[in-house]
Design a protein around this motif. Structure first.
Motif, PDB file in Angstrom:
ATOM      1  N   ASP A   1       0.833  -1.212   0.000  1.00 36.34           N
ATOM      2  CA  ASP A   1       0.000   0.000   0.000  1.00 36.34           C
ATOM      3  C   ASP A   1       0.864   1.257   0.000  1.00 36.34           C
ATOM      4  O   ASP A   1       0.570   2.229  -0.699  1.00 36.34           O
ATOM      5  N   LYS A   2       1.931   1.242   0.799  1.00 36.97           N
ATOM      6  CA  LYS A   2       2.802   2.413   0.856  1.00 36.97           C
ATOM      7  C   LYS A   2       3.554   2.607  -0.452  1.00 36.97           C
ATOM      8  O   LYS A   2       3.757   3.741  -0.905  1.00 36.97           O
ATOM      9  N   VAL A   3       3.984   1.512  -1.069  1.00 35.93           N
ATOM     10  CA  VAL A   3       4.645   1.600  -2.373  1.00 35.93           C
ATOM     11  C   VAL A   3       3.705   2.228  -3.396  1.00 35.93           C
ATOM     12  O   VAL A   3       4.108   3.092  -4.197  1.00 35.93           O
ATOM     13  N   LYS A   4       2.444   1.819  -3.353  1.00 34.40           N
ATOM     14  CA  LYS A   4       1.458   2.364  -4.290  1.00 34.40           C
ATOM     15  C   LYS A   4       1.301   3.869  -4.109  1.00 34.40           C
ATOM     16  O   LYS A   4       1.242   4.627  -5.088  1.00 34.40           O
ATOM     17  N   VAL A   5       1.264   4.324  -2.856  1.00 28.83           N
ATOM     18  CA  VAL A   5       1.145   5.765  -2.597  1.00 28.83           C
ATOM     19  C   VAL A   5       2.352   6.509  -3.149  1.00 28.83           C
ATOM     20  O   VAL A   5       2.217   7.574  -3.772  1.00 28.83           O
ATOM     21  N   CYS A   6       3.548   5.963  -2.939  1.00 24.28           N
ATOM     22  CA  CYS A   6       4.763   6.605  -3.462  1.00 24.28           C
ATOM     23  C   CYS A   6       4.681   6.783  -4.977  1.00 24.28           C
ATOM     24  O   CYS A   6       5.049   7.842  -5.514  1.00 24.28           O
ATOM     25  N   GLU A   7       4.189   5.760  -5.656  1.00 23.66           N
ATOM     26  CA  GLU A   7       4.095   5.841  -7.117  1.00 23.66           C
ATOM     27  C   GLU A   7       2.997   6.798  -7.549  1.00 23.66           C
ATOM     28  O   GLU A   7       3.153   7.514  -8.542  1.00 23.66           O
ATOM     29  N   GLU A   8       1.918   6.860  -6.798  1.00 27.87           N
ATOM     30  CA  GLU A   8       0.854   7.816  -7.123  1.00 27.87           C
ATOM     31  C   GLU A   8       1.326   9.253  -6.950  1.00 27.87           C
ATOM     32  O   GLU A   8       0.853  10.160  -7.643  1.00 27.87           O
ATOM     33  N   LEU A   9       2.277   9.466  -6.045  1.00 34.01           N
ATOM     34  CA  LEU A   9       2.775  10.820  -5.791  1.00 34.01           C
ATOM     35  C   LEU A   9       3.845  11.261  -6.786  1.00 34.01           C
ATOM     36  O   LEU A   9       4.218  12.434  -6.805  1.00 34.01           O
ATOM     37  N   GLY A  10       4.350  10.316  -7.589  1.00 30.70           N
ATOM     38  CA  GLY A  10       5.317  10.712  -8.608  1.00 30.70           C
ATOM     39  C   GLY A  10       6.546   9.843  -8.731  1.00 30.70           C
ATOM     40  O   GLY A  10       7.382  10.083  -9.610  1.00 30.70           O
ATOM     41  N   ALA A  11       6.702   8.852  -7.860  1.00 25.04           N
ATOM     42  CA  ALA A  11       7.849   7.950  -8.002  1.00 25.04           C
ATOM     43  C   ALA A  11       7.649   7.050  -9.219  1.00 25.04           C
ATOM     44  O   ALA A  11       6.561   6.498  -9.417  1.00 25.04           O
ATOM     45  N   VAL A  12       8.703   6.905 -10.020  1.00 27.16           N
ATOM     46  CA  VAL A  12       8.602   5.997 -11.165  1.00 27.16           C
ATOM     47  C   VAL A  12       8.647   4.547 -10.708  1.00 27.16           C
ATOM     48  O   VAL A  12       8.205   3.650 -11.412  1.00 27.16           O
ATOM     49  N   ARG A  13       9.167   4.326  -9.495  1.00 28.72           N
ATOM     50  CA  ARG A  13       9.261   2.968  -8.956  1.00 28.72           C
ATOM     51  C   ARG A  13       9.290   3.033  -7.434  1.00 28.72           C
ATOM     52  O   ARG A  13      10.153   3.676  -6.849  1.00 28.72           O
ATOM     53  N   GLY A  14       8.327   2.408  -6.810  1.00 36.08           N
ATOM     54  CA  GLY A  14       8.377   2.208  -5.379  1.00 36.08           C
ATOM     55  C   GLY A  14       9.038   0.877  -5.085  1.00 36.08           C
ATOM     56  O   GLY A  14       8.844  -0.097  -5.820  1.00 36.08           O
ATOM     57  N   ILE A  15       9.824   0.815  -4.028  1.00 34.04           N
ATOM     58  CA  ILE A  15      10.586  -0.382  -3.689  1.00 34.04           C
ATOM     59  C   ILE A  15      10.171  -0.840  -2.292  1.00 34.04           C
ATOM     60  O   ILE A  15      10.367  -0.112  -1.316  1.00 34.04           O
ATOM     61  N   ASN A  16       9.573  -2.029  -2.199  1.00 35.54           N
ATOM     62  CA  ASN A  16       9.213  -2.586  -0.907  1.00 35.54           C
ATOM     63  C   ASN A  16      10.469  -3.191  -0.286  1.00 35.54           C
ATOM     64  O   ASN A  16      10.915  -4.256  -0.681  1.00 35.54           O
ATOM     65  N   TYR A  17      11.042  -2.498   0.693  1.00 31.24           N
ATOM     66  CA  TYR A  17      12.332  -2.931   1.237  1.00 31.24           C
ATOM     67  C   TYR A  17      12.237  -4.237   2.010  1.00 31.24           C
ATOM     68  O   TYR A  17      13.256  -4.853   2.320  1.00 31.24           O
ATOM     69  N   ARG A  18      11.018  -4.692   2.298  1.00 28.83           N
ATOM     70  CA  ARG A  18      10.867  -5.963   3.025  1.00 28.83           C
ATOM     71  C   ARG A  18      11.096  -7.173   2.125  1.00 28.83           C
ATOM     72  O   ARG A  18      11.455  -8.251   2.615  1.00 28.83           O
ATOM     73  N   ASP A  19      10.877  -7.011   0.825  1.00 29.40           N
ATOM     74  CA  ASP A  19      11.086  -8.166  -0.060  1.00 29.40           C
ATOM     75  C   ASP A  19      11.871  -7.823  -1.321  1.00 29.40           C
ATOM     76  O   ASP A  19      11.958  -8.640  -2.236  1.00 29.40           O
ATOM     77  N   GLU A  20      12.453  -6.627  -1.387  1.00 27.13           N
ATOM     78  CA  GLU A  20      13.315  -6.257  -2.508  1.00 27.13           C
ATOM     79  C   GLU A  20      14.599  -5.631  -1.977  1.00 27.13           C
ATOM     80  O   GLU A  20      14.587  -4.976  -0.923  1.00 27.13           O
ATOM     81  N   ASP A  21      15.682  -5.801  -2.715  1.00 25.46           N
ATOM     82  CA  ASP A  21      16.958  -5.174  -2.371  1.00 25.46           C
ATOM     83  C   ASP A  21      17.065  -3.859  -3.146  1.00 25.46           C
ATOM     84  O   ASP A  21      17.205  -3.857  -4.365  1.00 25.46           O
ATOM     85  N   PHE A  22      16.979  -2.741  -2.421  1.00 27.72           N
ATOM     86  CA  PHE A  22      16.986  -1.460  -3.123  1.00 27.72           C
ATOM     87  C   PHE A  22      18.298  -1.211  -3.854  1.00 27.72           C
ATOM     88  O   PHE A  22      18.331  -0.492  -4.855  1.00 27.72           O
ATOM     89  N   VAL A  23      19.387  -1.810  -3.392  1.00 28.07           N
ATOM     90  CA  VAL A  23      20.670  -1.645  -4.085  1.00 28.07           C
ATOM     91  C   VAL A  23      20.588  -2.254  -5.486  1.00 28.07           C
ATOM     92  O   VAL A  23      20.992  -1.629  -6.477  1.00 28.07           O
ATOM     93  N   GLU A  24      20.040  -3.458  -5.567  1.00 29.15           N
ATOM     94  CA  GLU A  24      19.927  -4.118  -6.876  1.00 29.15           C
ATOM     95  C   GLU A  24      18.974  -3.356  -7.788  1.00 29.15           C
ATOM     96  O   GLU A  24      19.241  -3.200  -8.994  1.00 29.15           O
ATOM     97  N   VAL A  25      17.853  -2.883  -7.237  1.00 26.44           N
ATOM     98  CA  VAL A  25      16.900  -2.122  -8.049  1.00 26.44           C
ATOM     99  C   VAL A  25      17.564  -0.871  -8.604  1.00 26.44           C
ATOM    100  O   VAL A  25      17.423  -0.542  -9.796  1.00 26.44           O
ATOM    101  N   MET A  26      18.322  -0.171  -7.781  1.00 34.21           N
ATOM    102  CA  MET A  26      18.939   1.069  -8.235  1.00 34.21           C
ATOM    103  C   MET A  26      20.063   0.805  -9.228  1.00 34.21           C
ATOM    104  O   MET A  26      20.267   1.577 -10.176  1.00 34.21           O
ATOM    105  N   LYS A  27      20.801  -0.261  -9.037  1.00 31.90           N
ATOM    106  CA  LYS A  27      21.850  -0.593 -10.017  1.00 31.90           C
ATOM    107  C   LYS A  27      21.232  -0.887 -11.382  1.00 31.90           C
ATOM    108  O   LYS A  27      21.742  -0.445 -12.415  1.00 31.90           O
ATOM    109  N   GLU A  28      20.125  -1.612 -11.379  1.00 35.53           N
ATOM    110  CA  GLU A  28      19.439  -1.906 -12.643  1.00 35.53           C
ATOM    111  C   GLU A  28      18.905  -0.630 -13.286  1.00 35.53           C
ATOM    112  O   GLU A  28      18.811  -0.531 -14.520  1.00 35.53           O
ATOM    113  N   ALA A  29      18.567   0.356 -12.454  1.00 36.12           N
ATOM    114  CA  ALA A  29      18.029   1.624 -12.961  1.00 36.12           C
ATOM    115  C   ALA A  29      19.125   2.609 -13.351  1.00 36.12           C
ATOM    116  O   ALA A  29      18.831   3.718 -13.793  1.00 36.12           O
TER     117      ALA A  29
END
Length: 330
Positions: free
Chosen positions: A182-210
């Motif tokens: 739910d919080k990830v969805k709010v972040c994307e609705e506010l303008g984030a191109v990608r919300g990252i759920n830190y409980r089940d995703e590694d933000f380092v890997e997501v950012m490296k891919e980006a």
């Protein structure tokens, strides 16, 4: 004003501890000093530094009230010597060094701003702490530019929702971490191109891919510090504004700072001088108030508690179950 009461209800920290140590008390109504206004408070914002102060970890600066509360909105009921911008009856929102959890609060006249056109006092009270903090750290210290990529941790917090909207409004590519779908969805609705759920995703890997981040706004600290450096592009900037985890880490590889020409910076807001805060206020009125008035950005208010239930507001803040801002209604 001669019809001001002699005393008021305020919330005091009876001893360092949990939310339950916040208790209503009776205090004298403060007087507006040189360059100050006295505000009859309608709403006060609740912020993590308030919780830290309550726990005994963030004492007020010299001369500041021991009453918690760093932002208010209400009506000017008295003006001190030297004040020319404000008069009795003016609505204002203000950044203060303390004293906000009360029926009346003094504020430096220069750190007061008019509510943006169309804004009520509740919305106005949700602005000062978050917008001052984001403006100084993301755009001044972090030097975020149009077209750059920013990673914002705690994207669903008051600071996070503000940072996402402002970074997006000024043309940045925004990524944000949050702790639920739910919080990830709010972040994307506010303008984030990608919300990252830190409980089940590694933000380092997501950012490296980006392709990495030019700027990271962090309020977590601890093990995030090294991981943040691993996300930054060449000449990237890590901006630290708080620590939900320890500020001291045992292992820290400084080599990447040198080879990637990284900048590590950060700041606190409360100890800054009135002149410094006033300069920020004028920048916000010039560059951000028009965005608020146009509806391009807006404060998200999660819930409002009565002043007497400041303990409940702090308990919610520390549960991290909220999205956006928590207010006290006075």
């Amino acid at each position: 004003m001669s019809d001001l009461p002699a005393t008021m209800t305020a919330i005091e920290i009876t001893e360092p501890g949990g939310p339950e140590v916040l208790k209503p008390t009776t205090r004298p109504v403060p007087a507006a000093g040189d360059g100050e206004v006295l505000v009859k408070v309608s709403f006060a914002g609740v912020n993590r530094p308030d919780c830290l102060q309550r726990a005994g970890g963030y004492p007020p600066p010299p001369g500041a009230s021991d009453i918690p509360g760093l932002e208010i909105a209400g009506e000017v009921v008295a003006v001190g010597p030297g004040v020319t911008r404000w008069k009795v009856g003016d609505p204002v929102c203000a950044l203060v060094a303390g004293g906000g959890y009360a029926e009346y609060c003094t504020a430096p006249a220069d750190t007061c701003s008019p509510p943006p056109r169309g804004y009520g006092l509740a919305e106005a009270a949700a602005l000062p702490e978050n917008y001052y903090t984001v403006w100084t750290n993301v755009f001044e210290r972090g030097r975020l530019q149009k077209g750059e990529t920013i990673l914002i941790h705690g994207g669903s917090s008051g600071i996070g929702t503000t940072a996402i909207q402002l970074a997006h409004a000024f043309g940045a590519r925004v990524f944000a971490t949050a702790g639920s779908a739910d919080k990830v969805k709010v972040c994307e609705e506010l303008g984030a191109v990608r919300g990252i759920n830190y409980r089940d995703e590694d933000f380092v890997e997501v950012m490296k891919e980006a392709g990495g981040a030019d700027v990271i706004l962090d309020m977590v600290g601890g093990p995030y510090i090294q991981r943040n450096l691993d996300c930054l592009k060449l000449e990237g900037r890590l901006v630290q504004i708080a620590f939900l985890q320890p500020p001291v880490v045992d292992k820290f590889n400084f080599l990447k700072v040198m080879t990637q020409r990284l900048t590590i910076t950060g700041s606190t807001l409360r100890p800054r001088t009135v002149a410094q805060k006033a300069a920020i206020a004028r920048q916000l009125e010039d560059k951000v108030w028009p965005l608020l008035e146009a509806g391009t950005v807006k404060p998200l208010i999660h819930s409002t508690f009565p002043l007497a239930d400041a303990a409940g507001a702090h308990a919610l803040m520390e549960s991290s179950q909220h999205i956006g801002k928590i207010l006290l209604q006075v």
